[in-house]
Design a protein around this motif. Structure first.
Motif, PDB file in Angstrom:
ATOM      1  N   LEU A   6       0.833  -1.215   0.000  1.00 48.63           N
ATOM      2  CA  LEU A   6       0.000   0.000   0.000  1.00 48.63           C
ATOM      3  C   LEU A   6       0.863   1.259   0.000  1.00 48.63           C
ATOM      4  O   LEU A   6       0.565   2.222  -0.710  1.00 48.63           O
ATOM      5  N   VAL A   7       1.927   1.249   0.783  1.00 50.11           N
ATOM      6  CA  VAL A   7       2.845   2.394   0.808  1.00 50.11           C
ATOM      7  C   VAL A   7       3.505   2.556  -0.562  1.00 50.11           C
ATOM      8  O   VAL A   7       3.598   3.667  -1.095  1.00 50.11           O
ATOM      9  N   LEU A   8       3.941   1.451  -1.147  1.00 51.40           N
ATOM     10  CA  LEU A   8       4.544   1.498  -2.481  1.00 51.40           C
ATOM     11  C   LEU A   8       3.531   1.999  -3.505  1.00 51.40           C
ATOM     12  O   LEU A   8       3.870   2.807  -4.367  1.00 51.40           O
ATOM     13  N   GLY A   9       2.278   1.552  -3.393  1.00 52.20           N
ATOM     14  CA  GLY A   9       1.240   2.013  -4.312  1.00 52.20           C
ATOM     15  C   GLY A   9       1.014   3.510  -4.211  1.00 52.20           C
ATOM     16  O   GLY A   9       0.878   4.201  -5.232  1.00 52.20           O
ATOM     17  N   ALA A  10       0.992   4.037  -2.990  1.00 52.47           N
ATOM     18  CA  ALA A  10       0.827   5.479  -2.800  1.00 52.47           C
ATOM     19  C   ALA A  10       2.030   6.238  -3.354  1.00 52.47           C
ATOM     20  O   ALA A  10       1.879   7.259  -4.046  1.00 52.47           O
ATOM     21  N   ALA A  11       3.227   5.743  -3.082  1.00 51.02           N
ATOM     22  CA  ALA A  11       4.434   6.387  -3.601  1.00 51.02           C
ATOM     23  C   ALA A  11       4.455   6.348  -5.128  1.00 51.02           C
ATOM     24  O   ALA A  11       4.832   7.326  -5.783  1.00 51.02           O
ATOM     25  N   ALA A  12       4.029   5.237  -5.706  1.00 48.86           N
ATOM     26  CA  ALA A  12       3.986   5.112  -7.168  1.00 48.86           C
ATOM     27  C   ALA A  12       2.976   6.086  -7.769  1.00 48.86           C
ATOM     28  O   ALA A  12       3.204   6.639  -8.853  1.00 48.86           O
ATOM     29  N   LEU A  13       1.874   6.313  -7.070  1.00 51.87           N
ATOM     30  CA  LEU A  13       0.883   7.278  -7.551  1.00 51.87           C
ATOM     31  C   LEU A  13       1.471   8.690  -7.574  1.00 51.87           C
ATOM     32  O   LEU A  13       1.328   9.417  -8.562  1.00 51.87           O
ATOM     33  N   PHE A  14       2.167   9.074  -6.500  1.00 54.56           N
ATOM     34  CA  PHE A  14       2.828  10.385  -6.477  1.00 54.56           C
ATOM     35  C   PHE A  14       3.918  10.470  -7.544  1.00 54.56           C
ATOM     36  O   PHE A  14       4.103  11.509  -8.182  1.00 54.56           O
ATOM     37  N   HIS A  15       4.618   9.378  -7.749  1.00 55.34           N
ATOM     38  CA  HIS A  15       5.652   9.292  -8.779  1.00 55.34           C
ATOM     39  C   HIS A  15       5.033   9.563 -10.159  1.00 55.34           C
ATOM     40  O   HIS A  15       5.558  10.358 -10.939  1.00 55.34           O
ATOM     41  N   ALA A  16       3.911   8.930 -10.427  1.00 60.82           N
ATOM     42  CA  ALA A  16       3.232   9.116 -11.722  1.00 60.82           C
ATOM     43  C   ALA A  16       2.731  10.550 -11.887  1.00 60.82           C
ATOM     44  O   ALA A  16       2.903  11.156 -12.954  1.00 60.82           O
ATOM     45  N   ILE A  17       2.133  11.095 -10.848  1.00 57.33           N
ATOM     46  CA  ILE A  17       1.620  12.466 -10.913  1.00 57.33           C
ATOM     47  C   ILE A  17       2.765  13.447 -11.156  1.00 57.33           C
ATOM     48  O   ILE A  17       2.645  14.367 -11.969  1.00 57.33           O
ATOM     49  N   PHE A  18       3.883  13.240 -10.470  1.00 63.67           N
ATOM     50  CA  PHE A  18       5.046  14.110 -10.648  1.00 63.67           C
ATOM     51  C   PHE A  18       5.532  14.088 -12.099  1.00 63.67           C
ATOM     52  O   PHE A  18       5.781  15.137 -12.702  1.00 63.67           O
ATOM     53  N   HIS A  19       5.637  12.896 -12.677  1.00 65.99           N
ATOM     54  CA  HIS A  19       6.137  12.813 -14.044  1.00 65.99           C
ATOM     55  C   HIS A  19       5.115  13.301 -15.070  1.00 65.99           C
ATOM     56  O   HIS A  19       5.510  13.862 -16.102  1.00 65.99           O
ATOM     57  N   LEU A  20       3.839  13.142 -14.791  1.00 67.48           N
ATOM     58  CA  LEU A  20       2.818  13.740 -15.660  1.00 67.48           C
ATOM     59  C   LEU A  20       2.918  15.263 -15.608  1.00 67.48           C
ATOM     60  O   LEU A  20       2.815  15.941 -16.630  1.00 67.48           O
ATOM     61  N   TRP A  21       3.128  15.802 -14.411  1.00 68.32           N
ATOM     62  CA  TRP A  21       3.297  17.249 -14.256  1.00 68.32           C
ATOM     63  C   TRP A  21       4.525  17.715 -15.026  1.00 68.32           C
ATOM     64  O   TRP A  21       4.477  18.713 -15.750  1.00 68.32           O
ATOM     65  N   ARG A  22       5.629  16.999 -14.868  1.00 66.00           N
ATOM     66  CA  ARG A  22       6.849  17.372 -15.600  1.00 66.00           C
ATOM     67  C   ARG A  22       6.608  17.387 -17.100  1.00 66.00           C
ATOM     68  O   ARG A  22       7.028  18.305 -17.792  1.00 66.00           O
ATOM     69  N   HIS A  23       5.945  16.343 -17.577  1.00 63.16           N
ATOM     70  CA  HIS A  23       5.747  16.205 -19.022  1.00 63.16           C
ATOM     71  C   HIS A  23       4.829  17.293 -19.570  1.00 63.16           C
ATOM     72  O   HIS A  23       5.059  17.817 -20.655  1.00 63.16           O
TER      73      HIS A  23
END
Length: 147
Positions: A110-127
């Motif tokens: 669950l912690v990894l899933g939450a971190a992965a979600l923030f990871h995805a949002i960050f890279h979508l924002w960057r892109h």
């Protein structure tokens, strides 16, 4: 150059496979492990071994990231790998009925899933906001025309 391309493709495939398997694991009952769990363990372990042996694929965050984000970017990437490794070991240990001390494997997932979600949002924002092509690094070239 050919070796780098092969490593990049392997990393891309493992990245997306591990991510999909993570969310599939989170969507099923935690008593169900089987093939899905072992597939996650295998893909996550290979991804972590690649990182440990060859280092980060994204060594340079690019010129669009500035300040604190630029400084912390490689460390956040390393933290994601450490969290993935922890989840892989916790899940495998639990499946072998030798659970690790500390949080249960499901909690780590669950912690990894939450971190992965923030990871995805960050890279979508960057892109999209920075227009630095962040998604082009992790999406195979065949799909770049859709970005």
């Amino acid at each position: 150059m050919r070796t780098f391309r092969a490593r990049r493709l392997i990393t891309q495939v493992l990245h997306w496979t591990t991510g999909v398997l993570l969310y599939l694991l989170l969507s099923v009952d935690d008593r169900i492990f089987g093939v899905l769990g072992w597939a996650f363990v295998l893909s996550g372990a290979v991804l972590c071994v690649l990182w440990l042996c060859l280092g980060l694929l994204n060594k340079d965050p690019g010129p669009a990231l500035e300040g604190v984000l630029r400084t912390t970017h490689p460390w956040l990437s390393r933290a994601m790998y450490v969290l993935l490794a922890w989840a892989v070991v916790a899940l495998a240990a639990g499946a072998l009925e030798r659970p690790l001390p500390g949080p249960e494997a499901r909690t780590v997932l669950l912690v990894l899933g939450a971190a992965a979600l923030f990871h995805a949002i960050f890279h979508l924002w960057r892109h999209t906001a920075l227009r630095d092509g962040a998604l082009r690094r992790i999406i195979p070239a065949k799909f770049h025309k859709y970005l």
